[in-house]
Design a protein around this motif. Sequence first.
Motif, PDB file in Angstrom:
ATOM      1  N   ASP A 414       9.507  -1.596  -0.796  1.00 33.86           N
ATOM      2  CA  ASP A 414      10.070  -0.308  -0.389  1.00 33.86           C
ATOM      3  C   ASP A 414      10.146  -0.213   1.130  1.00 33.86           C
ATOM      4  N   LEU A 415      11.171   0.508   1.622  1.00 35.73           N
ATOM      5  CA  LEU A 415      11.361   0.725   3.056  1.00 35.73           C
ATOM      6  C   LEU A 415      11.604   2.205   3.313  1.00 35.73           C
ATOM      7  N   ILE A 416      10.867   2.758   4.280  1.00 33.16           N
ATOM      8  CA  ILE A 416      11.061   4.136   4.718  1.00 33.16           C
ATOM      9  C   ILE A 416      11.112   4.135   6.241  1.00 33.16           C
ATOM     10  N   CYS A 417      12.144   4.737   6.827  1.00 37.29           N
ATOM     11  CA  CYS A 417      12.223   4.894   8.274  1.00 37.29           C
ATOM     12  C   CYS A 417      11.979   6.364   8.615  1.00 37.29           C
ATOM     13  N   ASP A 418      10.965   6.619   9.399  1.00 36.89           N
ATOM     14  CA  ASP A 418      10.578   7.981   9.753  1.00 36.89           C
ATOM     15  C   ASP A 418      11.045   8.275  11.180  1.00 36.89           C
ATOM     16  N   PRO A 419      12.132   9.030  11.349  1.00 30.20           N
ATOM     17  CA  PRO A 419      12.637   9.303  12.704  1.00 30.20           C
ATOM     18  C   PRO A 419      11.713  10.215  13.510  1.00 30.20           C
ATOM     19  N   THR A 420      10.895  10.994  12.832  1.00 33.18           N
ATOM     20  CA  THR A 420       9.976  11.900  13.545  1.00 33.18           C
ATOM     21  C   THR A 420       8.881  11.115  14.244  1.00 33.18           C
ATOM     22  N   ASP A 421       8.210  10.259  13.488  1.00 32.45           N
ATOM     23  CA  ASP A 421       7.150   9.426  14.070  1.00 32.45           C
ATOM     24  C   ASP A 421       7.684   8.143  14.690  1.00 32.45           C
ATOM     25  N   LYS A 422       8.999   7.901  14.514  1.00 33.72           N
ATOM     26  CA  LYS A 422       9.659   6.725  15.089  1.00 33.72           C
ATOM     27  C   LYS A 422       9.021   5.423  14.607  1.00 33.72           C
ATOM     28  N   VAL A 423       8.797   5.352  13.286  1.00 43.02           N
ATOM     29  CA  VAL A 423       8.219   4.144  12.706  1.00 43.02           C
ATOM     30  C   VAL A 423       8.971   3.776  11.433  1.00 43.02           C
ATOM     31  N   ALA A 424       8.906   2.479  11.112  1.00 41.24           N
ATOM     32  CA  ALA A 424       9.404   1.981   9.827  1.00 41.24           C
ATOM     33  C   ALA A 424       8.188   1.609   8.985  1.00 41.24           C
ATOM     34  N   ILE A 425       8.189   2.048   7.728  1.00 39.33           N
ATOM     35  CA  ILE A 425       7.052   1.796   6.836  1.00 39.33           C
ATOM     36  C   ILE A 425       7.525   0.916   5.688  1.00 39.33           C
ATOM     37  N   PHE A 426       6.871  -0.221   5.513  1.00 39.37           N
ATOM     38  CA  PHE A 426       7.214  -1.171   4.456  1.00 39.37           C
ATOM     39  C   PHE A 426       6.066  -1.228   3.439  1.00 39.37           C
ATOM     40  N   TYR A 427       6.403  -1.193   2.163  1.00 38.21           N
ATOM     41  CA  TYR A 427       5.412  -1.331   1.091  1.00 38.21           C
ATOM     42  C   TYR A 427       5.776  -2.551   0.249  1.00 38.21           C
ATOM     43  N   ILE A 428       4.841  -3.434   0.012  1.00 38.38           N
ATOM     44  CA  ILE A 428       5.035  -4.561  -0.905  1.00 38.38           C
ATOM     45  C   ILE A 428       3.919  -4.489  -1.937  1.00 38.38           C
ATOM     46  N   GLN A 429       4.305  -4.231  -3.181  1.00 39.50           N
ATOM     47  CA  GLN A 429       3.324  -4.013  -4.246  1.00 39.50           C
ATOM     48  C   GLN A 429       3.506  -5.034  -5.361  1.00 39.50           C
ATOM     49  N   ASP A 430       2.389  -5.632  -5.779  1.00 39.58           N
ATOM     50  CA  ASP A 430       2.440  -6.546  -6.924  1.00 39.58           C
ATOM     51  C   ASP A 430       1.434  -6.086  -7.974  1.00 39.58           C
ATOM     52  N   ARG A 431       1.548  -6.695  -9.140  1.00 42.85           N
ATOM     53  CA  ARG A 431       0.607  -6.412 -10.231  1.00 42.85           C
ATOM     54  C   ARG A 431      -0.102  -7.711 -10.612  1.00 42.85           C
ATOM     55  N   GLY A 432      -0.633  -8.346  -9.581  1.00 39.53           N
ATOM     56  CA  GLY A 432      -1.234  -9.663  -9.766  1.00 39.53           C
ATOM     57  C   GLY A 432      -2.742  -9.634  -9.918  1.00 39.53           C
ATOM     58  N   ILE A 433      -3.376 -10.727  -9.453  1.00 35.26           N
ATOM     59  CA  ILE A 433      -4.811 -10.921  -9.713  1.00 35.26           C
ATOM     60  C   ILE A 433      -5.678 -10.022  -8.837  1.00 35.26           C
ATOM     61  N   GLY A 434      -5.116  -9.453  -7.755  1.00 33.52           N
ATOM     62  CA  GLY A 434      -5.891  -8.573  -6.891  1.00 33.52           C
ATOM     63  C   GLY A 434      -6.855  -9.344  -5.990  1.00 33.52           C
ATOM     64  N   ILE A 435      -7.518  -8.603  -5.111  1.00 32.38           N
ATOM     65  CA  ILE A 435      -8.448  -9.209  -4.142  1.00 32.38           C
ATOM     66  C   ILE A 435      -9.833  -8.623  -4.372  1.00 32.38           C
ATOM     67  N   PRO A 436     -10.844  -9.456  -4.643  1.00 32.75           N
ATOM     68  CA  PRO A 436     -12.207  -8.941  -4.835  1.00 32.75           C
ATOM     69  C   PRO A 436     -12.661  -8.156  -3.607  1.00 32.75           C
ATOM     70  N   GLU A 437     -13.404  -7.099  -3.838  1.00 32.72           N
ATOM     71  CA  GLU A 437     -13.851  -6.230  -2.746  1.00 32.72           C
ATOM     72  C   GLU A 437     -14.664  -7.003  -1.709  1.00 32.72           C
ATOM     73  N   ALA A 438     -15.456  -7.965  -2.170  1.00 37.69           N
ATOM     74  CA  ALA A 438     -16.299  -8.734  -1.252  1.00 37.69           C
ATOM     75  C   ALA A 438     -15.482  -9.590  -0.287  1.00 37.69           C
ATOM     76  N   ASP A 439     -14.241  -9.901  -0.664  1.00 36.18           N
ATOM     77  CA  ASP A 439     -13.388 -10.761   0.182  1.00 36.18           C
ATOM     78  C   ASP A 439     -12.480  -9.966   1.116  1.00 36.18           C
ATOM     79  N   GLN A 440     -12.341  -8.681   0.894  1.00 36.98           N
ATOM     80  CA  GLN A 440     -11.312  -7.910   1.595  1.00 36.98           C
ATOM     81  C   GLN A 440     -11.534  -7.829   3.097  1.00 36.98           C
ATOM     82  N   ALA A 441     -12.804  -7.767   3.545  1.00 39.36           N
ATOM     83  CA  ALA A 441     -13.076  -7.632   4.981  1.00 39.36           C
ATOM     84  C   ALA A 441     -12.674  -8.875   5.767  1.00 39.36           C
ATOM     85  N   ARG A 442     -12.596 -10.029   5.105  1.00 41.37           N
ATOM     86  CA  ARG A 442     -12.309 -11.293   5.806  1.00 41.37           C
ATOM     87  C   ARG A 442     -10.900 -11.812   5.526  1.00 41.37           C
TER      88      ARG A 442
END
Length: 501
Positions: A414-442
């Motif tokens: 997904d792509l959203i361009c916000d002219p007020t904040d002057k930013v482009a926001i991109f979302y990439i979403q999958d329904r895969g294996i996910g990331i274990p919480e213990a690994d997320q910080a690294r």
Amino acid sequence: MPQARILVVEDEVIVARTIASQLSQLGYTVTGTASSGKVAIAKAWETQPELVLMDIILKGEMDGIATAAHIREQLDVPVIFLTAYGDENTLDRAKVTQPFGYIVKPFTTKDLRIAIEIGLLKHQLERELRENRDQLATLLNSMSDAVIATNEQGMVTFMNPAAEAITGWQQEDALGNEASNIFHIVDEVTEATLENPVTRVLREQQVVYLGEFTSLITRDGKRVPIGDSASPLRRRPDQINGVVVVFWDLSERRQAQLLEQALQKEQELNRLKSLFISTVSHEFRNPLTVIQTAVELIEIQGSHLTDVKRRTYLNRIQGAVQSMNQLMEEVLFMGHAEAGKLVCNPAPINLEQFCRELIDDFSTVINSVSQIIFTCHTENTNAVMDERLLHYMFGNLLSNAVKYSPKGSNIQFDLICDPTDKVAIFYIQDRGIGIPEADQARLFESFYRASNVQSIQGTGLGLVIVKRCVDAHGGQINFTSQVDVGTTFTVILPLNPESLE
């Protein structure tokens, strides 16, 4: 309780005897009497009295004031003056000798006793105060920490040897100088002159501390890293009469910290080198094996090789070459990034068009294993960004989304361009294996891979490259993930280069 021992110095014999009698009646011990200055000094040395009653007018070369000055200086015995003269000139002369009392004749026994007791008490308090000062001076002079004291105007009144050694100033030269001239401090990082802690204490009337990276500029211009605190000296709870600064040389500690940091960095570099060699060797070995096997099969089967098999083997070789080429791209990219040569060259770009073209190019690699569903939520998607870095960024994110998702699953882009904040926001979403919480910080560390990737190929560089590209644009990246549910990456980038300032 033993009574004080007193020497009487009086040039009139009858008066001297009368005073001695009064002293005896009061319980004091008279060590002797003297009628001249020389005799008084001799008897003082001989009898060691605790107090001297001294007539100001004496016979001979020395009057009572001169005699008192000598006894006070040589023996540290308190003197109380006896005189029939109370004129201002005599009083001023007597003050110079710092007497402990002044009795004008005639006086009563009660007057004599009060003067003696007050004089003895005053001398005892003065001696205790002097001893305390001497002890304090000895303590301060023997301290390894440097100490500088000032008055309420911020002028230096004391420096101990440790302060002299660090600042390069001798106390005799520093006394009376402004503290900022002696204690000149700067920020180690910016090299900006810092406000003197003495000035801050006098203004804020509370203890202040230096920042972590502070250096003292010595008298000869050298820089010494220091730590310190400055505290107010109070005469009364509501009145500051000076400041004391305590500081210490951090050169050895700072050197040890730098050596430790250098050692840790070297160890980390060695670890990364080993990991790099291991990872790259492994990732190169797999496509090389595919190429070697395909070539051997082509040679073995020779003229018996059908067009279908030949095309299959060639596709395998082509895929392996592409895999090796991608690995080399990642390695070269990281090399440029680590060397500080990663440059963002923003140029006008239509983000919707870029995303659709990226997906079209990507679909040839996916081979309908997964479907990327792109949705643009904004009409105007014009921006100024580096297209090359965007390819690295979203190519890696889409590749990961496909690689770690079940075959046939959908990837939402997904792509959203916000002219007020002057930013482009991109979302990439999958329904895969996910990331274990213990690994997320690294997750954005080089060569780090989540613990649940198992045999799925990868170098652990993809997300690191993504993060570098996002940082180069002055953007942000974050993610949410749950094991066996999926992962969503959110990338926020400024629409225009002005946002990079």
